[in-house]
Motif scaffolding. Structure first.
Motif, short mmCIF file in Angstrom:
data_model
loop_
_atom_site.label_atom_id
_atom_site.label_comp_id
_atom_site.label_asym_id
_atom_site.label_seq_id
_atom_site.Cartn_x
_atom_site.Cartn_y
_atom_site.Cartn_z
N TRP A 26 3.97 2.13 -16.12
CA TRP A 26 2.81 3.41 -16.13
C TRP A 26 3.36 4.71 -16.51
O TRP A 26 2.65 5.57 -17.04
N GLN A 27 4.57 5.10 -15.89
CA GLN A 27 5.01 6.42 -15.96
C GLN A 27 5.35 6.38 -17.60
O GLN A 27 5.25 7.64 -17.91
N GLU A 28 5.91 5.57 -17.85
CA GLU A 28 6.47 5.50 -19.28
C GLU A 28 5.28 5.90 -20.19
O GLU A 28 5.50 6.56 -21.06
N ARG A 29 4.16 5.16 -19.91
CA ARG A 29 2.90 5.25 -20.93
C ARG A 29 2.14 6.53 -20.59
O ARG A 29 1.15 6.96 -21.16
N GLY A 30 2.50 7.41 -19.49
CA GLY A 30 1.55 8.46 -19.21
C GLY A 30 0.39 8.07 -18.40
O GLY A 30 -0.51 8.83 -18.49
N LEU A 31 0.21 6.84 -17.94
CA LEU A 31 -0.94 6.52 -17.29
C LEU A 31 -0.96 7.16 -15.99
O LEU A 31 -0.22 7.33 -15.13
N GLU A 32 -2.16 6.93 -15.12
CA GLU A 32 -2.40 7.56 -13.85
C GLU A 32 -1.92 6.46 -12.99
O GLU A 32 -2.41 5.22 -12.86
N LEU A 33 -1.05 6.96 -12.00
CA LEU A 33 -0.34 6.11 -11.10
C LEU A 33 -1.04 6.00 -9.63
O LEU A 33 -1.68 7.09 -9.20
N PRO A 34 -1.26 5.00 -9.15
CA PRO A 34 -1.80 5.06 -7.85
C PRO A 34 -1.11 5.68 -6.94
O PRO A 34 0.23 5.44 -6.82
N ALA A 35 -1.59 6.45 -6.10
CA ALA A 35 -1.16 7.34 -4.95
C ALA A 35 -0.46 6.35 -3.88
O ALA A 35 -1.33 5.41 -3.53
N PRO A 36 0.58 6.45 -3.48
CA PRO A 36 1.14 5.69 -2.09
C PRO A 36 0.21 5.85 -1.23
O PRO A 36 0.15 7.19 -0.95
N VAL A 37 -0.11 5.23 -0.16
CA VAL A 37 -0.77 5.30 0.98
C VAL A 37 0.33 5.83 2.10
O VAL A 37 1.23 5.27 2.24
N MET A 95 0.97 -1.32 0.14
CA MET A 95 -0.01 -0.04 0.00
C MET A 95 0.90 1.24 0.07
O MET A 95 0.45 2.47 -0.49
N GLU A 96 2.07 1.24 0.62
CA GLU A 96 2.96 2.36 0.87
C GLU A 96 3.55 2.34 -0.62
O GLU A 96 4.01 3.76 -0.75
N LEU A 97 3.69 1.56 -1.33
CA LEU A 97 4.40 1.67 -2.55
C LEU A 97 3.45 2.25 -3.68
O LEU A 97 3.72 3.42 -4.27
N LEU A 156 -6.07 -3.46 9.40
CA LEU A 156 -4.92 -2.67 9.07
C LEU A 156 -5.39 -1.64 7.88
O LEU A 156 -4.94 -0.56 7.93
N VAL A 157 -6.13 -1.90 6.94
CA VAL A 157 -6.39 -1.34 5.96
C VAL A 157 -7.24 -0.03 6.63
O VAL A 157 -7.09 1.13 5.89
N ALA A 206 -7.04 3.72 3.95
CA ALA A 206 -6.47 3.46 2.58
C ALA A 206 -7.75 3.40 1.79
O ALA A 206 -7.93 2.14 1.09
N GLU A 207 -8.59 4.42 1.50
CA GLU A 207 -9.79 4.27 0.77
C GLU A 207 -9.57 4.27 -0.63
O GLU A 207 -10.47 3.74 -1.54
N SER A 208 -8.29 4.76 -0.92
CA SER A 208 -8.13 4.63 -2.42
C SER A 208 -7.67 3.40 -3.11
O SER A 208 -7.50 3.13 -4.34
#
Length: 316
Positions: A297-308, A42-44, A140-141, A146-148
């Motif tokens: 994802w970064q190379e493709r310009g896709l939306e990255l999930p936010a780290p928790v 989740m933190e990643l 834990l969640v 970690a709603e995202s």
């Protein structure tokens, strides 16, 4: 075919929501199906956190991939009581052991550590880690807020081995009740290779996503499957088709689109393969290495999930 071409192009369009799903947490990085591994994943940063659930002899829901205690992910340390006739526990069916017995196992070190096991070479061991319950994971969640992160709960069930498998409806009810108790039904998906569970989940929690898992080795589990697997999965109650990557091609993607199902492919650990899956138009990639997929994802310009946000201080 026009809808397929459109879906295929989405894999390269910036801003399109295509998801990274951490497999068993992130099996390539940290011990699978454990609280430390799930925390670090989740933190990643992942869109979804996938893990496996089985049922113990005393009807407790625990995280484990195998229906018998795995010698790869589990190590005996001591019996729960002296002269326990069930000890050692490794190799015994999960449904023959109580939670207290399973909690004596160390599940934080992948064994044996040799080059034949690629995950043992990349996974950071966390010794003295215990097998968690589903309730502990949900707690834990919730502490992480970690709603995202959507939780993907795979119910381990094998209809060809009924001696190891709980009644599918009872099993599904227990999982749905636990998710509901922790307020997670709206941000969870229920997954299974056993499509009886998918059908029961559709009855018990119709608003919860349902992933029909498929692989070549278990297609025979489903009577009268026919040539249109996505349509059969939809009819079984699925909202998403989740195939092994070797099954994914333009034909399957076209059938899934016609059935109204998106596709989450597993298990993709190579960025070149991940790129091909994105080009075919998959909606999600299940991976043991979310760090690699984040690079893609970064190379493709896709939306990255936010780290928790971590619960503990992070050294720099």
């Amino acid at each position: 075919m026009a809808s397929l071409d459109c879906a295929a192009r989405q894999g390269s369009v910036p801003g399109v929501r295509v998801e990274i799903h951490g497999h068993r947490g992130a099996r390539g990085l940290w011990p699978e199906n454990t609280l430390p591994g799930l925390s670090r994943t989740m933190e990643l940063g992942v869109h979804a956190l996938e893990f496996d659930v089985a049922l113990t002899a005393d009807r407790r829901l625990v995280l484990t991939h195998d229906l018998t205690v795995s010698a790869v992910t589990s190590a005996d340390r001591r019996p729960v009581v002296a002269d326990d006739p069930d000890f050692p526990y490794v190799g015994k069916p999960i449904n023959s052991l109580a939670l207290a017995q399973l909690r004596t196992l160390d599940v934080g070190v992948r064994m044996p550590r040799h080059p034949a096991d690629p995950f043992a070479l990349t996974q950071v061991p966390v010794p003295d880690t215990r097998m968690p319950t589903l309730g502990a994971v949900l707690g834990l969640v919730n502490v992480y807020e970690a709603e995202s992160v959507r939780l993907h709960v795979e119910l381990k069930s094998d209809p060809t081995r009924p001696e190891l498998t709980p009644d599918p409806r009872m099993f599904t009810e227990l999982v749905v009740d636990e998710l509901d108790r922790h307020g997670r039904l709206d941000n969870t998906a229920i997954l299974s290779f056993d499509w009886r569970i998918i059908g029961h989940a559709a009855d018990l929690a119709p608003a919860t996503r349902r992933f029909a898992l498929i692989e070549l080795d278990t297609l025979h589990w489903h009577d009268g499957l026919g040539d249109d697997v996505p349509a059969a999965a939809r009819d079984a109650g699925a909202t998403t088709l989740s195939p092994e990557h070797v099954m994914v091609d333009e034909s399957l993607m076209s059938q899934a689109a016609a059935a109204g199902l998106d596709v989450a492919v597993w298990t993709v650990n190579d960025t070149e393969l991940g790129g091909r899956m994105l080009d075919l138009g998959v909606a999600g990639i299940v991976t043991d290495y979310p760090d690699r997929m984040r690079d893609l994802w970064q190379e493709r310009g896709l939306e990255l999930p936010a780290p928790v946000r971590p619960l503990r201080p992070v050294s720099v």
